[in-house]
Design a protein around this motif. Sequence first.
Motif, PDB file in Angstrom:
ATOM      1  N   GLY A  80      91.204  51.538  66.485  1.00 35.90           N
ATOM      2  CA  GLY A  80      91.028  51.402  65.096  1.00 35.90           C
ATOM      3  C   GLY A  80      90.085  50.663  64.601  1.00 35.90           C
ATOM      4  O   GLY A  80      88.779  51.503  63.854  1.00 35.90           O
ATOM      5  N   VAL A  81      89.349  49.723  65.439  1.00 34.93           N
ATOM      6  CA  VAL A  81      87.623  49.061  64.681  1.00 34.93           C
ATOM      7  C   VAL A  81      86.712  50.320  64.772  1.00 34.93           C
ATOM      8  O   VAL A  81      85.961  50.625  63.743  1.00 34.93           O
ATOM      9  CB  VAL A  81      87.241  48.051  66.238  1.00 34.93           C
ATOM     10  CG1 VAL A  81      86.684  47.539  65.487  1.00 34.93           C
ATOM     11  CG2 VAL A  81      88.857  47.169  65.575  1.00 34.93           C
ATOM     12  N   PRO A  82      86.480  51.330  65.511  1.00 38.93           N
ATOM     13  CA  PRO A  82      85.765  52.394  65.754  1.00 38.93           C
ATOM     14  C   PRO A  82      85.961  53.177  64.692  1.00 38.93           C
ATOM     15  O   PRO A  82      84.760  53.922  64.143  1.00 38.93           O
ATOM     16  CB  PRO A  82      85.036  52.865  67.525  1.00 38.93           C
ATOM     17  CG  PRO A  82      86.613  52.698  68.053  1.00 38.93           C
ATOM     18  CD  PRO A  82      87.131  51.642  67.240  1.00 38.93           C
ATOM     19  N   ALA A  83      87.436  53.691  64.671  1.00 34.28           N
ATOM     20  CA  ALA A  83      87.590  55.268  63.756  1.00 34.28           C
ATOM     21  C   ALA A  83      87.121  54.436  62.265  1.00 34.28           C
ATOM     22  O   ALA A  83      86.251  55.184  61.858  1.00 34.28           O
ATOM     23  CB  ALA A  83      88.918  54.787  63.668  1.00 34.28           C
ATOM     24  N   MET A  84      86.873  52.781  62.457  1.00 29.53           N
ATOM     25  CA  MET A  84      86.596  52.502  60.629  1.00 29.53           C
ATOM     26  C   MET A  84      85.320  52.573  60.480  1.00 29.53           C
ATOM     27  O   MET A  84      84.852  52.972  59.124  1.00 29.53           O
ATOM     28  CB  MET A  84      86.897  50.759  60.087  1.00 29.53           C
ATOM     29  CG  MET A  84      88.402  50.717  60.784  1.00 29.53           C
ATOM     30  SD  MET A  84      89.375  51.096  58.638  1.00 29.53           S
ATOM     31  CE  MET A  84      90.773  52.545  59.152  1.00 29.53           C
ATOM     32  N   GLN A  85      84.426  52.425  61.545  1.00 31.90           N
ATOM     33  CA  GLN A  85      83.047  52.406  61.257  1.00 31.90           C
ATOM     34  C   GLN A  85      82.672  54.119  61.331  1.00 31.90           C
ATOM     35  O   GLN A  85      82.138  54.029  60.389  1.00 31.90           O
ATOM     36  CB  GLN A  85      82.430  51.757  62.814  1.00 31.90           C
ATOM     37  CG  GLN A  85      80.915  51.727  62.497  1.00 31.90           C
ATOM     38  CD  GLN A  85      79.963  50.816  62.050  1.00 31.90           C
ATOM     39  OE1 GLN A  85      79.936  50.058  61.937  1.00 31.90           O
ATOM     40  NE2 GLN A  85      79.162  51.778  60.738  1.00 31.90           N
TER      41      GLN A  85
END
Length: 222
Positions: free
Chosen positions: A85-90
């Motif tokens: 989730g975290v890298p996908a948001m960036q």
Amino acid sequence: MIDEYLADLDRRLHGCGRFKADLLAEARDGLHDAADAYRAGGWPGEEAERRAVADFGPAAVVARGYQAELGMLSGVRTLWKLVIGVPAMQILWDYARILTFGDWTKLSTPTPGWYKVVAHASHGAVFVVPVVGVLALLGTRWLSRRLDGVRLSRLCGVLIAFAVGVNLASVGLLIGATGVVDVSRLFLSVPCVLLMLAWVALSVRLVVLARRSWGGYATIVA
């Protein structure tokens, strides 16, 4: 007696409802199988259940092991959200900015040097978080053969708390610094705003999951 025992076990466990229901169903099946075996051996119904419960172990002891398992299951689910989730948001936010706003040179206000440092640190943290998540997933899997469930659950909780804290700090720092430099940068386009809100919502959700994981550990050691 089996129903009373399971109700006591249910009260002692804290965690994901689905995971807890699976553990309780497993315990129920085992207890009923043991009671049926005692009945087949000639013991009356109530005594058969009493012996099955006694063989299963005190609820406080059984709950300790089950709680450690619940903590690990919840922890692994949280780690996967961190890793994906975290890298996908960036990445999604960057693509949305490029497609709907354009290059940073279109900004109407100058960018201070200190803000560039904050932005680079925040973007670096975005990729540190999934690395910590992957290491935690691999490490807990490897250590599962060497540590008991309680210590493994504690280690998983510490790693989750660290990764979630880094992510929350980076998001908060970047949004706060952007607001100080130029609030309009937070509203480059509608897709960017929506993705920023989704990123904040994900970060808050991860904090909630981390608190649950840590709360489950606290229950184990209490």
